[in-house]
Scaffold this motif. Structure first.
Motif, PDB file in Angstrom:
ATOM      1  N   GLN A 227     -25.975 -50.644  29.270  1.00  0.00           N
ATOM      2  CA  GLN A 227     -24.664 -50.591  28.624  1.00  0.00           C
ATOM      3  C   GLN A 227     -23.701 -49.720  29.421  1.00  0.00           C
ATOM      4  N   GLU A 228     -24.192 -48.565  29.868  1.00  0.00           N
ATOM      5  CA  GLU A 228     -23.347 -47.647  30.645  1.00  0.00           C
ATOM      6  C   GLU A 228     -22.931 -48.281  31.967  1.00  0.00           C
TER       7      GLU A 228
ATOM      8  N   GLN B 165     -29.595 -48.540  27.035  1.00  0.00           N
ATOM      9  CA  GLN B 165     -28.456 -47.631  27.099  1.00  0.00           C
ATOM     10  C   GLN B 165     -27.906 -47.546  28.521  1.00  0.00           C
ATOM     11  N   HIS B 166     -28.826 -47.468  29.510  1.00  0.00           N
ATOM     12  CA  HIS B 166     -28.383 -47.416  30.915  1.00  0.00           C
ATOM     13  C   HIS B 166     -27.647 -48.704  31.289  1.00  0.00           C
TER      14      HIS B 166
ATOM     15  N   LYS C  22     -19.150 -49.209  33.161  1.00  0.00           N
ATOM     16  CA  LYS C  22     -18.611 -48.707  34.423  1.00  0.00           C
ATOM     17  C   LYS C  22     -18.077 -49.852  35.276  1.00  0.00           C
TER      18      LYS C  22
END
Length: 228
Positions: free
Chosen positions: A201-202, A198-199, A206
């Motif tokens: 992907q974030e 998830q990190h 960004k």
């Protein structure tokens, strides 16, 4: 609502079967559908709190009682039956319910305290297809509890041999606390992988936005230079 659907399916199937035997029979005044006794078998540890009648699920059910279908279902909560009560019944359904009381590996010791000869007596009189069902239920429980496949098949084999007395005889080697800790570690590791994904992907999203912004700045500068 799901019970209601099942009842409709049963009646529709019955009607089709009777129509196959004698076309037009379901349109006769004397045609009747068979009665259905709805039963809910509940294995949860918590008390059952849902209403037992269909009408309670309908808005203003009391006011429109004459115009809506209604029925009650019979609840069979496993938590209300002790192991001794089930053992005393001496039938296959009760044996399945005894196995379904195994909610975790800790429950195995309670099961092993039951008289082996009485458990064996139930299996000896059971037809093979019922024994297969019991074996599959036990296999599902053990695999769900992360018991190794070879250990699981060895235990299940005792059921098929109709030897319930030795059902968990070879499971003393399984360190239950260690197995539970192993399960916890595997779950924690899986959650860490999910968090890392998830990190990532974030971070990717960004970075994509930042590149898009830089691209926009460059495009604007190119347009400005071209206009000169």
């Amino acid at each position: 609502m799901q019970i209601f659907r099942y009842m409709i399916y049963i009646w529709e199937t019955y009607e089709k079967e009777e129509e196959t035997k004698k076309p037009g029979i379901s349109r006769q005044k004397g045609f009747r559908y068979p009665p259905i006794l709805p039963i809910v078998y509940y294995e949860g540890r918590q008390a059952w709190t849902a209403p037992l009648d269909f009408k309670s699920r309908i808005l203003e059910g009391e006011m429109f009682a004459r115009y809506i279908p209604d029925f009650h279902y019979h609840l069979v909560p496993l938590r209300n039956f002790s192991r001794q009560e089930l053992l005393d019944k001496q039938d296959e359904i009760s044996l399945i319910m005894l196995i379904n009381k195994l909610q975790s590996l800790k429950d195995i010791s309670s099961f092993r305290s039951l008289p082996a000869d009485r458990l064996d007596a139930i299996l000896r009189s059971s037809p093979d297809h019922i024994v297969d069902i019991i074996a599959n239920i036990l296999r599902a429980f053990l695999l769900r509890s992360n018991v190794p496949v070879d250990e699981t098949e060895e235990v299940v084999g005792k059921v098929k041999e109709k030897d319930m007395g030795l059902l968990f005889a070879n499971m003393d080697s399984i360190d239950i606390p260690a197995e539970q800790e192993k399960i916890k570690q595997e779950r924690d590791a899986l959650q860490q992988e999910r968090d890392a994904f998830q990190h990532a992907q974030e971070a990717f999203a960004k970075e994509k936005l930042e590149l898009a912004a830089e691209k926009k700045v460059l495009e604007d500068k190119l347009k400005e230079l071209a206009s000169k």
